[in-house]
Design a protein around this motif. Structure first.
Motif, mmCIF file in Angstrom:
data_model
loop_
_atom_site.group_PDB
_atom_site.id
_atom_site.type_symbol
_atom_site.label_atom_id
_atom_site.label_comp_id
_atom_site.label_asym_id
_atom_site.label_seq_id
_atom_site.Cartn_x
_atom_site.Cartn_y
_atom_site.Cartn_z
ATOM 1 N N GLN A 192 -5.710 -2.386 1.704
ATOM 2 C CA GLN A 192 -5.252 -1.604 2.846
ATOM 3 C C GLN A 192 -4.166 -2.369 3.588
ATOM 4 O O GLN A 192 -4.243 -3.589 3.744
ATOM 5 N N TRP A 193 -3.125 -1.648 4.048
ATOM 6 C CA TRP A 193 -2.091 -2.309 4.835
ATOM 7 C C TRP A 193 -1.730 -1.483 6.054
ATOM 8 O O TRP A 193 -1.958 -0.275 6.103
ATOM 9 N N ILE A 194 -1.187 -2.191 7.043
ATOM 10 C CA ILE A 194 -0.649 -1.540 8.230
ATOM 11 C C ILE A 194 0.728 -2.141 8.519
ATOM 12 O O ILE A 194 1.027 -3.271 8.130
ATOM 13 N N SER A 250 0.653 3.108 7.718
ATOM 14 C CA SER A 250 -0.504 2.514 7.066
ATOM 15 C C SER A 250 -0.633 3.087 5.668
ATOM 16 O O SER A 250 -0.034 4.118 5.337
ATOM 17 N N VAL A 307 0.822 0.693 15.756
ATOM 18 C CA VAL A 307 0.814 0.802 14.300
ATOM 19 C C VAL A 307 1.693 1.997 13.939
ATOM 20 O O VAL A 307 1.435 3.113 14.381
#
Length: 226
Positions: free
Chosen positions: A30-32, A23, A20
């Motif tokens: 929420q995103w990554i 973020s 990852v």
């Protein structure tokens, strides 16, 4: 950090291990961002892929930065210094690729009748290509030989032909063997013979635009996750 877009290089890449690299959160949640990205975001007339990260369903969007972000359906925390597993629906991916490639082939065939594609929409169940006449010699819509067009395309599919992609500068190009290259950022089959079915569903003409609705399928893949 740089994100590697595997979906642009290999249509048949259905899973990956990755770090990852970013973020955050926005109005969609929420995103990554994964370094090794296999997911096609919606755009260019093609729907987004469907998939999972560490077994959690994710939706796919492109950020303003150009990176492809994944939005987990449940709270997600990447294990420290561990790679995460991403996987996408192979069934969805190959269906989208077959529809997109078939749309390009339909565009190429329609040039023989004096029509040039101006827009494509390659969603399952609603795929279509819109055309404008390239000159006064264009065959009138009511005179287009639908069955002949279908059979020519089906013959091309049975005979096969490479479908290549490459970059010219920052522009990604796609080319079906025997046709001219064109800019495209979608996924494609790597050979026409992987498209198992093709049919024209409807032809409509309104306000100078010819719309051809169609359907296409991909051969079944063995021993692949879906």
């Amino acid at each position: 950090m740089h994100q590697i877009q595997h979906y642009l290089e290999d249509t048949y890449c259905f899973s990956a291990l990755s770090d990852v690299i970013a973020s955050g959160a926005d109005e969609w949640g929420q995103w990554i961002v994964l370094r090794e990205n296999i997911f096609h975001p919606q755009g260019g007339g093609q729907p987004a892929d469907r998939g999972w990260v560490n077994g959690i369903p994710v939706s796919v969007r492109k950020l303003g930065s150009g990176q492809v972000a994944l939005y987990p359906a449940a709270p997600f925390s990447a294990p420290a210094q561990e790679k995460v597993t991403s996987a996408l629906s192979a069934d969805d991916r190959i269906r989208h690729a077959a529809l997109h490639t078939a749309g390009h082939l339909l565009n190429w065939e329609m040039r023989r009748y004096g029509w040039m594609a101006v827009r494509g929409h390659h969603f399952p169940g609603e795929s279509r290509v819109e055309f404008s006449a390239s000159g006064s010699q264009a065959v009138q819509p009511e005179q287009l030989p639908t069955e002949e067009i279908e059979e020519v395309i089906r013959t091309r599919l049975r005979n096969g032909g490479r479908v290549d992609t490459w970059y010219e500068g920052t522009t990604r190009m796609s080319q079906i063997e025997g046709a001219e290259p064109m800019p495209c950022a979608g996924t494609h089959t790597d050979n026409l013979n992987k498209i198992s079915t093709f049919s024209i569903k409807a032809i409509k003409f309104k306000k100078g635009t010819l719309r051809i609705s169609y359907d296409a399928g991909h051969i079944a893949l063995e021993n692949e996750p879906v």
